[in-house]
Design an enzyme around this catalytic site. Structure first.
Site, mmCIF file in Angstrom:
data_model
loop_
_atom_site.group_PDB
_atom_site.id
_atom_site.type_symbol
_atom_site.label_atom_id
_atom_site.label_comp_id
_atom_site.label_asym_id
_atom_site.label_seq_id
_atom_site.Cartn_x
_atom_site.Cartn_y
_atom_site.Cartn_z
ATOM 1 C CG ASP A 8 10.942 -11.845 32.477
ATOM 2 O OD1 ASP A 8 11.046 -10.603 32.516
ATOM 3 O OD2 ASP A 8 11.046 -12.577 33.482
ATOM 4 C CG ASP A 129 19.604 -9.926 39.193
ATOM 5 O OD1 ASP A 129 18.823 -8.995 39.444
ATOM 6 O OD2 ASP A 129 19.994 -10.206 38.049
#
Length: 255
Positions: A8, A129
């Protein structure tokens, strides 16, 4: 089942968020290229990148790091975060990314997902998500009323390569995957499902194997690798071994 290490990116660094909260950031490395090469050397067959700045701001803040990682690796790289236009998706594909992950636009511009899937077969992934079963967008900052399962059904016939489903409540917590949600998602999807969120130990990875026949073909692992709770090379070997043995027995031996 493919184990996919995650990097990330936030301001060019390698970080992890807790449940998607930008105020709860842990920095793991200032050199994401070196980190990517490390995962490759440990046996990774694919790398998962998330542009956290892009997801939040919709701007390609980490392009230099993304391009450097893609150029340095021999394995396929996929990227999600802030990809909200046809031009942006095609720019990323042209720079060498194997797959581009579309999240927010799947809600806001579903026709764009379909067009890209037709233009680039096998290279477009939808990222779903979910928080309490409903889809979150724009870096998990906004909550929609769309059910994650409905979105999976909608895009299963659109020609996408896969669905990545992230359980926000478990992401970055090391508390274990949401197996029931994954099972439901796999049953709703006609394309492969990649699990993300909650992996904290080897037993968590092994717990996913019974879902493989349903279509859960991969799992993204982040914090557990960085914290040393899971060794990537050992995990890859263990999942291969578990296919030949009773999964519960193998999990008990490793835990």
């Amino acid at each position: 089942m493919e184990i996919i290490p995650a990097i990330d990116l936030l301001d060019g660094a390698c970080v992890r968020l807790h449940q998607g909260d930008y105020d709860q950031v842990t920095r793991f490395s200032e050199d994401p290229v070196a980190q990517a090469l490390s995962w490759q050397s440990q046996g990774a067959t694919r790398l998962h990148l998330v542009d956290l700045d892009g997801a939040k701001r919709g701007e390609p803040i980490n392009d230099a790091a993304v391009r450097a990682i893609t150029a340095a690796l021999d394995i396929p790289v996929q990227l999600g975060g802030g990809v909200r236009s046809l031009e942006r998706a095609e720019e990323l594909i042209s720079c060498g990314l194997d797959r581009v992950i579309l999240g927010t636009v799947a809600i806001e511009q579903p026709e764009l997902v379909q067009e890209l899937a037709q233009r680039h077969p096998g290279r477009i992934v939808v990222g779903i998500d979910a928080n309490d079963g409903r889809v979150a967008t724009r870096g998990w900052i906004e909550q929609s009323d769309v059910l994650a399962t409905d979105l999976a059904k909608q895009f299963s016939a659109a020609g996408i390569a896969a669905i990545i489903t992230t359980d926000i409540a478990t992401d970055g917590t090391l508390a274990g995957p949401n197996l029931e949600a994954l099972r439901t998602m796999a049953q709703c999807s006609a394309v492969p499902v990649i699990a993300s969120g909650g992996i904290g130990c080897m037993a968590d990875l092994l717990s996913l194997l019974p879902l493989e026949p349903l279509g859960v073909t991969g799992v993204i692992v982040g914090r557990a690798l960085y914290d040393g709770r899971v060794d990537l090379a050992e995990a890859i070997a263990a999942l291969g071994e578990a296919r030949l043995q009773d999964v519960t027995a193998v999990a008990a031996d490793i835990a």
